[in-house]
Design an enzyme around this catalytic site. Sequence first.
Site, short mmCIF file in Angstrom:
data_model
loop_
_atom_site.label_atom_id
_atom_site.label_comp_id
_atom_site.label_asym_id
_atom_site.label_seq_id
_atom_site.Cartn_x
_atom_site.Cartn_y
_atom_site.Cartn_z
N THR A 1 -0.31 13.43 -3.29
CA THR A 1 -1.76 13.45 -3.03
C THR A 1 -2.02 13.36 -1.53
O THR A 1 -2.77 14.17 -0.97
CB THR A 1 -2.45 12.30 -3.79
OG1 THR A 1 -2.11 12.42 -5.17
CG2 THR A 1 -3.96 12.35 -3.63
N HIS B 1 -8.32 9.91 -11.43
CA HIS B 1 -7.67 10.62 -10.32
C HIS B 1 -8.20 12.05 -10.40
O HIS B 1 -7.53 12.98 -10.84
CB HIS B 1 -6.15 10.57 -10.54
CG HIS B 1 -5.32 11.05 -9.38
ND1 HIS B 1 -5.85 11.71 -8.29
CD2 HIS B 1 -3.99 10.95 -9.16
CE1 HIS B 1 -4.86 11.99 -7.45
NE2 HIS B 1 -3.73 11.55 -7.95
N ARG C 1 -7.09 6.07 -1.87
CA ARG C 1 -6.34 5.62 -3.06
C ARG C 1 -6.23 4.10 -2.96
O ARG C 1 -5.88 3.56 -1.91
CB ARG C 1 -4.95 6.23 -3.12
CG ARG C 1 -4.11 5.59 -4.21
CD ARG C 1 -2.81 6.29 -4.44
NE ARG C 1 -3.03 7.57 -5.07
CZ ARG C 1 -2.03 8.37 -5.47
NH1 ARG C 1 -0.77 8.01 -5.29
NH2 ARG C 1 -2.30 9.52 -6.06
N LYS D 1 -5.15 -8.69 7.66
CA LYS D 1 -5.80 -9.88 8.26
C LYS D 1 -6.94 -10.37 7.37
O LYS D 1 -7.64 -11.30 7.72
CB LYS D 1 -6.38 -9.51 9.63
CG LYS D 1 -5.36 -9.05 10.65
CD LYS D 1 -6.11 -8.74 11.96
CE LYS D 1 -5.19 -8.08 12.96
NZ LYS D 1 -5.95 -7.56 14.13
C1 NCD Z 1 -0.10 10.14 -10.13
C2 NCD Z 1 -0.91 8.93 -9.75
O1 NCD Z 1 -0.82 8.42 -8.63
O2 NCD Z 1 -1.70 8.53 -10.59
N1 NCD Z 1 0.59 10.69 -9.04
C3 NCD Z 1 0.04 11.76 -8.39
O3 NCD Z 1 -0.94 11.62 -7.70
N2 NCD Z 1 0.58 12.99 -8.61
C4 NCD Z 1 0.78 9.95 -11.30
C5 NCD Z 1 1.74 8.80 -11.30
O4 NCD Z 1 1.87 8.06 -10.33
O5 NCD Z 1 2.40 8.65 -12.33
#
Ligand code: NCD
Length: 308
Positions: free
Chosen positions: A58, A135, A107, A86
């Site tokens: 990502t 996501h 994220r 901190k």
């Molecule tokens: C996913 C996530 O972070 O949710 N990864 C991603 O972005 N391709 C899937 C995962 O971590 O299993």
Amino acid sequence: MGLKSRDIISTAEMPKEDVDLILEQSDVMLCYLKSGNVPPILRGKILANIFFEPSTRTRLSFSSAMQRLGGSVLGFASVEGTSVKKGESLEDTIRMVDAYSDIIVIRHPDAGSSRIAADVAKNPVISGGDGTNQHPTQGLMDLFTIQKEKGLDDVTVAICGDLKHGRTTKSLIYLLAMYGLGIKLVSPAQLRMPGDVIKDVKKKYGCEIKEYSSMQQVVSDVDVLYVTRIQRERFLNIGEYGKLEGSYRVDKKLLEKAKKGLIVMHPLPRVNEIATEVDSTPFAKYFDHAAYGVPVRMALLSLMLGKV
Ligand code: NCD
């Protein structure tokens, strides 16, 4: 209304015309990439990639997308080295990052954190995953991959694996229902999709969603096996993870019963739920799937920054 200056936080709230536009624009971006001639429409724009949780695809595909379009990227890949260590709040962190950039990808381990960020930031915010919740851009690239590989007519998708803790699956299910694709959910009993998500999708789209406990039950009936890993880091009791580890796996033996033309997708990272022997078969689409992340994210960045 278009996507300019809007946030992308959840597929549950996206209108279909927005998704149509993203698919269309992703195709345009894919053509540019293939031609080796991408117009630098985001020159002078800055993307902030702020990742409070690990990521390979990502974060890097958003960086790649921004740079392919002539923009630049700043941010962090973990909170080590930031003032979060901190004790700085999420809100204050966002206020600053917002001042340094034109668009933010976040994220974070907490469900709901992307919404908080979007409420604080003046610039557009894209969720790169918030805890076990959503996501959305992964869901969009999943849908784009299905469209490219199988089309969107008369296609049935089995969403398999850890549907309780996974977030990609919760974004994908809304998009599949939006386009009228068949949906089957396959998971161990302990890892089923939360009932409130299934109920909400059914209420919004009036579709049928059936649940199964093993991939053997669906492999000869579906066009796509969308496989996910067990989300080890989300288990409060690691003993529970141990009991489920290895409870499902795609291998050549399973695929002997596959429907003709079936493809295997995975948001990645894979742990051991797809045997590496599958990688060299025509079923394996998971690496192509990951590569489609770049044109889809190029489309999102350019639409949200009002450049197309
Ligand atoms: C996913 C996530 O972070 O949710 N990864 C991603 O972005 N391709 C899937 C995962 O971590 O299993």
